[in-house]
Design a protein around this motif. Structure first.
Motif, mmCIF file in Angstrom:
data_model
loop_
_atom_site.group_PDB
_atom_site.id
_atom_site.type_symbol
_atom_site.label_atom_id
_atom_site.label_comp_id
_atom_site.label_asym_id
_atom_site.label_seq_id
_atom_site.Cartn_x
_atom_site.Cartn_y
_atom_site.Cartn_z
ATOM 1 N N ASP A 8 0.838 -1.198 0.000
ATOM 2 C CA ASP A 8 0.000 0.000 0.000
ATOM 3 C C ASP A 8 0.872 1.246 0.000
ATOM 4 O OD1 ASP A 8 -2.184 1.654 0.080
ATOM 5 O OD2 ASP A 8 -2.550 1.390 2.217
ATOM 6 N N SER A 9 1.701 1.365 1.049
ATOM 7 C CA SER A 9 2.568 2.549 1.116
ATOM 8 C C SER A 9 3.701 2.301 2.090
ATOM 9 C CB SER A 9 1.770 3.769 1.572
ATOM 10 O OG SER A 9 1.419 3.638 2.942
ATOM 11 N N TRP A 10 4.750 3.073 1.924
ATOM 12 C CA TRP A 10 5.867 3.006 2.864
ATOM 13 C C TRP A 10 5.431 3.503 4.231
ATOM 14 C CZ3 TRP A 10 9.710 0.019 1.862
ATOM 15 C CH2 TRP A 10 10.073 -0.235 0.554
ATOM 16 N N ALA A 11 4.522 4.451 4.272
ATOM 17 C CA ALA A 11 4.032 4.975 5.553
ATOM 18 C C ALA A 11 3.333 3.878 6.350
ATOM 19 C CB ALA A 11 3.088 6.156 5.322
ATOM 20 N N GLY A 12 2.558 3.021 5.664
ATOM 21 C CA GLY A 12 1.885 1.914 6.338
ATOM 22 C C GLY A 12 2.876 0.917 6.923
ATOM 23 N N LEU A 13 3.908 0.605 6.146
ATOM 24 C CA LEU A 13 4.937 -0.306 6.641
ATOM 25 C C LEU A 13 5.682 0.299 7.825
ATOM 26 C CD1 LEU A 13 6.473 -1.703 3.319
ATOM 27 C CD2 LEU A 13 4.850 -2.814 4.861
ATOM 28 N N LEU A 17 5.918 -1.097 11.716
ATOM 29 C CA LEU A 17 7.225 -1.277 12.339
ATOM 30 C C LEU A 17 7.317 -0.531 13.669
ATOM 31 C CD1 LEU A 17 10.064 -2.503 11.983
ATOM 32 C CD2 LEU A 17 10.730 -0.344 10.933
ATOM 33 N N VAL A 18 6.973 0.734 13.681
ATOM 34 C CA VAL A 18 7.080 1.552 14.892
ATOM 35 C C VAL A 18 6.073 1.105 15.948
ATOM 36 C CG1 VAL A 18 6.776 3.881 15.829
ATOM 37 C CG2 VAL A 18 8.044 3.537 13.701
ATOM 38 N N VAL A 19 4.820 0.961 15.541
ATOM 39 C CA VAL A 19 3.777 0.567 16.491
ATOM 40 C C VAL A 19 4.025 -0.855 16.980
ATOM 41 C CG1 VAL A 19 1.304 0.075 16.711
ATOM 42 C CG2 VAL A 19 2.052 2.185 15.634
ATOM 43 N N GLY A 20 4.482 -1.735 16.092
ATOM 44 C CA GLY A 20 4.751 -3.119 16.487
ATOM 45 C C GLY A 20 5.827 -3.213 17.548
ATOM 46 N N VAL A 21 6.926 -2.511 17.344
ATOM 47 C CA VAL A 21 8.012 -2.534 18.325
ATOM 48 C C VAL A 21 7.537 -1.935 19.646
ATOM 49 C CG1 VAL A 21 10.288 -1.569 18.887
ATOM 50 C CG2 VAL A 21 9.873 -2.570 16.636
ATOM 51 N N ALA A 22 6.838 -0.804 19.590
ATOM 52 C CA ALA A 22 6.374 -0.147 20.820
ATOM 53 C C ALA A 22 5.349 -1.007 21.566
ATOM 54 C CB ALA A 22 5.772 1.220 20.485
ATOM 55 N N ALA A 23 4.384 -1.568 20.834
ATOM 56 C CA ALA A 23 3.345 -2.383 21.474
ATOM 57 C C ALA A 23 3.943 -3.664 22.050
ATOM 58 C CB ALA A 23 2.240 -2.712 20.477
ATOM 59 N N TYR A 24 4.847 -4.284 21.330
ATOM 60 C CA TYR A 24 5.492 -5.512 21.804
ATOM 61 C C TYR A 24 6.298 -5.228 23.068
ATOM 62 C CZ TYR A 24 8.260 -9.781 21.788
ATOM 63 O OH TYR A 24 8.852 -10.957 22.147
ATOM 64 N N LEU A 61 -1.396 -3.527 15.859
ATOM 65 C CA LEU A 61 -0.366 -3.580 14.821
ATOM 66 C C LEU A 61 -0.913 -3.277 13.430
ATOM 67 C CD1 LEU A 61 1.835 -6.687 15.570
ATOM 68 C CD2 LEU A 61 2.645 -4.464 14.858
ATOM 69 N N LEU A 62 -2.028 -3.871 13.088
ATOM 70 C CA LEU A 62 -2.463 -3.869 11.696
ATOM 71 C C LEU A 62 -3.601 -2.910 11.365
ATOM 72 C CD1 LEU A 62 -2.198 -7.696 11.056
ATOM 73 C CD2 LEU A 62 -0.552 -5.902 10.483
ATOM 74 N N SER A 63 -4.261 -2.377 12.377
ATOM 75 C CA SER A 63 -5.356 -1.462 12.091
ATOM 76 C C SER A 63 -4.909 -0.024 12.313
ATOM 77 C CB SER A 63 -6.557 -1.779 12.991
ATOM 78 O OG SER A 63 -7.586 -0.831 12.763
ATOM 79 N N ALA A 64 -4.860 0.718 11.244
ATOM 80 C CA ALA A 64 -4.441 2.123 11.330
ATOM 81 C C ALA A 64 -5.489 2.969 12.049
ATOM 82 C CB ALA A 64 -4.192 2.676 9.932
ATOM 83 N N THR A 65 -6.692 2.418 12.236
ATOM 84 C CA THR A 65 -7.745 3.188 12.911
ATOM 85 C C THR A 65 -7.646 3.099 14.431
ATOM 86 O OG1 THR A 65 -9.279 1.323 12.826
ATOM 87 C CG2 THR A 65 -9.311 2.868 10.966
ATOM 88 N N VAL A 66 -6.749 2.231 14.938
ATOM 89 C CA VAL A 66 -6.564 2.110 16.387
ATOM 90 C C VAL A 66 -5.247 2.784 16.761
ATOM 91 C CG1 VAL A 66 -6.308 0.509 18.331
ATOM 92 C CG2 VAL A 66 -7.842 -0.062 16.449
#
Length: 158
Positions: A8-13, A17-24, A61-66
């Motif tokens: 979709d976009s580099w911004a989505g990736l 990446l950022v949210v995944g590391v922070a949430a984990y 991780l995967l929902s940009a709306t959260v």
């Protein structure tokens, strides 16, 4: 227009990446802070909480709306509720009985208890596997086999 399937976009990736590391990292911190009990062998209640944590983490991780803050609050709420439930179950037998199951006797004095095995949906083959795992070959050498609340079987020799 159709949804992008591969990219979709580099911004989505970057967001994943950022949210995944922070949430984990936050989840690991919360689980460590809540104590070893949260990560111990699971009974049915613990399994439900673990699945809910995984589902919440995946949504964050995967929902940009959260937003990350809402997702972390959801994770923290689940970890806190797990902590509160286990804290109450240690202090109140009545509460513990509501949350936890009771172990079930499947074999007594070398004899299968077929009614108990049927109620717990356990086959003789599964009991046999538990016997072999404990190093026993013959049911005659066994005083009892107990189905524990976490689904494991304890074999007690004579």
């Amino acid at each position: 227009m159709t949804e992008p399937m591969l990219f979709d976009s580099w911004a989505g990736l970057f967001r994943v990446l950022v949210v995944g590391v922070a949430a984990y990292a936050a989840l690991i911190f919360m689980l460590r802070a809540s104590g070893k009990r949260t990560l111990s062998k699971m009974n049915a209640f613990d399994l439900i909480v673990t699945v809910a944590l995984g589902s919440t983490l995946a949504t964050v991780l995967l929902s940009a709306t959260v937003p990350l803050a809402e997702g972390l609050l959801g994770l923290a709420l689940l970890v806190y509720l797990q902590y509160a439930i286990t804290w109450l179950s240690v202090r109140s037998a009545r509460f513990r009985d509501l949350i936890k199951g009771e172990p079930s006797l499947l074999v007594h004095d070398g004899q299968y208890l077929d009614g108990a095995m049927r109620r717990q949906r356990v086959t003789r083959e599964e009991v046999g596997a538990a016997l072999r795992e404990s190093g026993r070959q013959d049911l005659e050498d066994v005083a009892s086999v107990v189905l524990e609340t976490d689904g494991s079987m304890t074999v007690i020799g004579r």
